[in-house]
Write a protein that holds these residues in place. Structure first.
Motif, PDB file in Angstrom:
ATOM      1  N   ALA A 297       0.853  -1.180   0.000  1.00 21.20           N
ATOM      2  CA  ALA A 297       0.000   0.000   0.000  1.00 21.20           C
ATOM      3  C   ALA A 297       0.889   1.229   0.000  1.00 21.20           C
ATOM      4  O   ALA A 297       2.028   1.189   0.485  1.00 21.20           O
ATOM      5  N   ALA A 299       1.196   5.744   0.247  1.00 21.75           N
ATOM      6  CA  ALA A 299       0.655   7.024   0.718  1.00 21.75           C
ATOM      7  C   ALA A 299       1.641   8.119   0.357  1.00 21.75           C
ATOM      8  O   ALA A 299       2.828   7.853   0.091  1.00 21.75           O
ATOM      9  N   TYR A 312      -3.633  11.554   4.247  1.00 22.72           N
ATOM     10  CA  TYR A 312      -3.822  10.258   4.892  1.00 22.72           C
ATOM     11  C   TYR A 312      -4.748   9.354   4.082  1.00 22.72           C
ATOM     12  O   TYR A 312      -5.358   8.437   4.614  1.00 22.72           O
ATOM     13  N   ARG A 313      -4.856   9.615   2.780  1.00 21.93           N
ATOM     14  CA  ARG A 313      -5.630   8.747   1.897  1.00 21.93           C
ATOM     15  C   ARG A 313      -4.649   7.982   1.027  1.00 21.93           C
ATOM     16  O   ARG A 313      -4.016   8.556   0.139  1.00 21.93           O
ATOM     17  N   GLY A 314      -4.511   6.741   1.301  1.00 23.84           N
ATOM     18  CA  GLY A 314      -3.523   5.951   0.590  1.00 23.84           C
ATOM     19  C   GLY A 314      -4.118   5.199  -0.585  1.00 23.84           C
ATOM     20  O   GLY A 314      -5.298   5.314  -0.932  1.00 23.84           O
ATOM     21  N   THR A 316      -4.199   1.275  -2.083  1.00 21.86           N
ATOM     22  CA  THR A 316      -3.974  -0.140  -1.820  1.00 21.86           C
ATOM     23  C   THR A 316      -3.915  -0.895  -3.136  1.00 21.86           C
ATOM     24  O   THR A 316      -4.821  -0.773  -3.969  1.00 21.86           O
ATOM     25  N   ASN A 485      -6.577   3.509   7.661  1.00 20.93           N
ATOM     26  CA  ASN A 485      -6.037   2.185   7.397  1.00 20.93           C
ATOM     27  C   ASN A 485      -4.614   2.081   7.931  1.00 20.93           C
ATOM     28  O   ASN A 485      -3.814   3.004   7.776  1.00 20.93           O
ATOM     29  N   HIS A 488      -1.932   2.475   5.227  1.00 23.35           N
ATOM     30  CA  HIS A 488      -1.815   3.852   4.733  1.00 23.35           C
ATOM     31  C   HIS A 488      -1.061   4.729   5.727  1.00 23.35           C
ATOM     32  O   HIS A 488      -0.254   5.585   5.330  1.00 23.35           O
TER      33      HIS A 488
END
Length: 623
Positions: A297, A299, A312-314, A316, A485, A488
């Protein structure tokens, strides 16, 4: 202007594979069939493999590893880097069957491969010797190292400690014995191949012109060549893959000859010029965290005048079901290994006639296990490059100049159970890192390794321990009010360490830049969307390759025919009908499945019977 913009380049080697599509005799120019070439290459590989196995078995003793570890010969001179020169100086010469003539350049290939294998195992021998000296049979534990040179990876140390503990239990004594690798394992089985780069032009030559590679190699004409006349030069013609036509390649290296189920395979290498990596430029970094659920994953963290920010939105990675297939193949390979081991134990005490039958079954199991291993290797390579392409596209869309990955030497999977730990430990992380570094270089992005400790457990903002309110895969910091997550959040930590330590990165030849110190700076959550939205291919619910039944005119279809089941492979675009396969002997088109056609016809017949009016039939009256 950065260093990359100034035009400074550095050489980089990479590998590729191809297959010959034509062969001629170098002396007469007469064409030779590819099947005959495969047979002659097999004779060459059989000679090399038998001589290499015999030489490694003869040198499998502690004195060999003592010499290689010291790096000095009997006169105190330093051993050269070339394997065949080292073997010639130490008097390590292979032996061949009586009456068989082998050129001296082929002997160079044998000794170079054998010395390379022994040099690789010399480190393992030194580590086993040091660990056995620190092992206490009474407590069955390892004492801490006293010198810096005694350090070995923790996973390797635990494996040796378990072996030493089992050995002490079998011996039922507390004797302190210093073991060597020759006491722990038998001589390894070497791969059957021929590295032509170990020899000179008397054995093989290579020339590349107009995207066509011509390899001239000397091959035997008989299974047991008796003289110099039984070795003749052959010119093999192979095509360079299309993706290399636009690369700035400066040197083409001699390939390695390998035989697989399709015939002769050329494992080639080349050197190209790439721009010099400039870690000081750019203010955005991508952190890649290795996940037990999927391969990885990512980020993004951006450096601004007011500090580090991230949304903070990764991202995957979707492995398209390949991870499940790899887990299934791994379980199948382990089952075959356990079954073969059990039959081996039974064959040790069985009668001669039963032993012969068991040995035949063991050979079949070993062949099946090797086939499973080959299939896993192919899937791992496909998975690694697919993962690398998605991560590089994600980084390029965000304008990142650095990709930070976890240092695999300090990364160890623990605490997830025996099955999950083993599954994660055997994932293709090393191949994924190599594929990521290779793909990112073409896009002008640098891959660096950063420390992995604490990336999933510490908050990127305050560096305190995170809580798990929603389970293992969720992370939350009550002080900074950030979370999400777990993978993330770990990617944010990795990107932060890559940005803060990029100016202190350590460069080593043949390795990615390394950041060994984990610096901390608060990462503020930004409400603006800083990371790009990755493109996700839509799954096609119907396979276009399956023929569909055409309903007849005027017939009402009362029953709904279900569509074929969707598959994870439907994300792959179908190949065009007319394409050229380079280097293959034969292009075979897969016939239409008889089951699917029969099923579709059965649906049509059923619809016809239901739509047609039923005729009332009466029994004939008796006369």
């Amino acid at each position: 202007m950065t260093v990359a913009e100034a035009g400074c380049t550095v050489p980089r080697q990479f590998s590729y594979t191809t297959r010959p599509y034509a062969a001629v005799d170098d002396a007469t120019g007469a064409p030779i069939g590819l099947d005959e070439i495969d047979l002659r290459v097999r004779w060459l590989l059989d000679l090399i493999g038998a001589a290499q196995s015999e030489l490694v078995s003869r040198l499998w003793q502690p004195a060999t590893f003592d010499t290689l570890t010291a790096g000095r010969d009997s006169q105190g001179r330093r051993l050269p880097a070339q394997g065949h020169v080292t073997a010639a100086r130490l008097g390590w010469n292979p032996s061949y069957p009586t009456g068989v003539y082998v050129p001296s350049r082929v002997t160079r290939v044998v000794t170079a491969q054998a010395v390379g294998t022994l040099r690789t195992l010399a480190y393992r021998d030194h580590a086993i010797s040091a660990l056995s000296a620190r092992f206490d049979p009474a407590t069955r534990r390892l004492a801490p190292p006293t010198a810096a040179g005694d350090y070995v990876p923790a996973g390797f140390a635990r494996g040796v400690a378990r072996h030493l503990a089992a050995r002490s239990r079998r011996a039922e004594s507390a004797s302190h014995e210093r073991l060597r690798i020759t006491d722990v394992q038998t001589p390894p089985r070497t791969s059957v191949m021929a590295r032509l780069a170990a020899a000179d032009k008397q054995l093989s030559q290579i020339a590349v012109t107009d995207a066509v590679m011509t390899l001239t190699v000397k091959l035997p004409t008989y299974e047991a060549p008796a003289g110099r006349a039984h070795w003749r030069r052959v010119r093999l013609t192979a095509a360079i893959p299309p993706h290399l036509h636009t690369r700035a390649i400066t040197d083409w290296h001699l390939p390695t000859l390998v035989l697989d189920h399709r015939g002769l395979l050329l494992r080639c290498a080349a050197t190209e010029q790439i721009p010099t990596a400039d870690l000081s430029g750019g203010a955005t970094a991508v952190g890649v965290d290795w996940s037990p659920a999927t391969l990885g994953a990512a980020a993004i963290v951006t450096e601004r005048p007011d500090g580090l920010v991230s949304d903070y939105r990764g991202f995957t990675y979707d492995d398209r079901g390949l991870g499940i297939k790899l887990a299934r193949l791994q379980a199948e390979g382990q089952h075959l290994h356990r079954k073969a081991a059990r039959l081996t134990r039974l064959a040790a005490t069985a009668p001669p006639e039963v032993r012969a039958e068991l040995e035949g079954k063991i050979a079949v199991l070993d062949a099946h296990r090797a086939a499973v291993g080959v299939k896993r290797g192919k899937i791992n390579r496909e998975l690694a490059f697919h993962f690398a392409r998605h991560i590089v596209e994600y980084a390029a869309a965000a304008g990142a100049a650095v990709i930070g990955v976890e240092d695999l030497t300090t990364l160890e999977t623990r605490g997830h159970g025996r099955v999950n730990n083993n599954r994660a430990a055997q994932s293709a992380r090393r191949k994924a890192v190599d594929a990521l570094a290779h793909t990112a270089t073409g896009a002008g992005v640098t891959v660096v390794s950063v420390p992995a400790r604490g990336t999933s457990a510490l908050c990127p903002g305050c560096n305190e321990t995170l809580s798990r309110p929603g389970g293992y895969h969720r992370a939350w910091c009550a002080k900074c009010k950030v979370g999400g997550n777990r993978d993330h959040v770990a990617g944010v930590n990795l990107a932060k360490r890559a940005l803060l330590g990029r100016r202190a990165a350590i460069r080593k030849r043949g390795q990615n830049p390394q950041i060994r110190i984990a610096e901390h700076a608060p990462v503020r959550q930004c409400r603006d969307k800083t990371s790009p939205t990755p493109s996700r291919p839509r799954h096609r619910r119907v396979r276009r390759s399956v023929p569909t039944a055409t309903p007849q005119a005027g017939v009402n279809q009362r029953r709904i025919v279900p569509a074929p089941r969707a598959s994870v492979w439907d994300t792959v675009k179908p190949a065009p009908a007319s394409h050229v396969v380079t280097g293959s002997r034969e292009v075979r088109t897969s016939p239409t499945s008889a089951t699917s056609v029969a099923g579709s016809m059965s649906y049509v017949d059923a619809a016809r019977r239901r739509s047609s009016p039923r005729r009332r039939t009466s029994a004939p009256r008796p006369s």
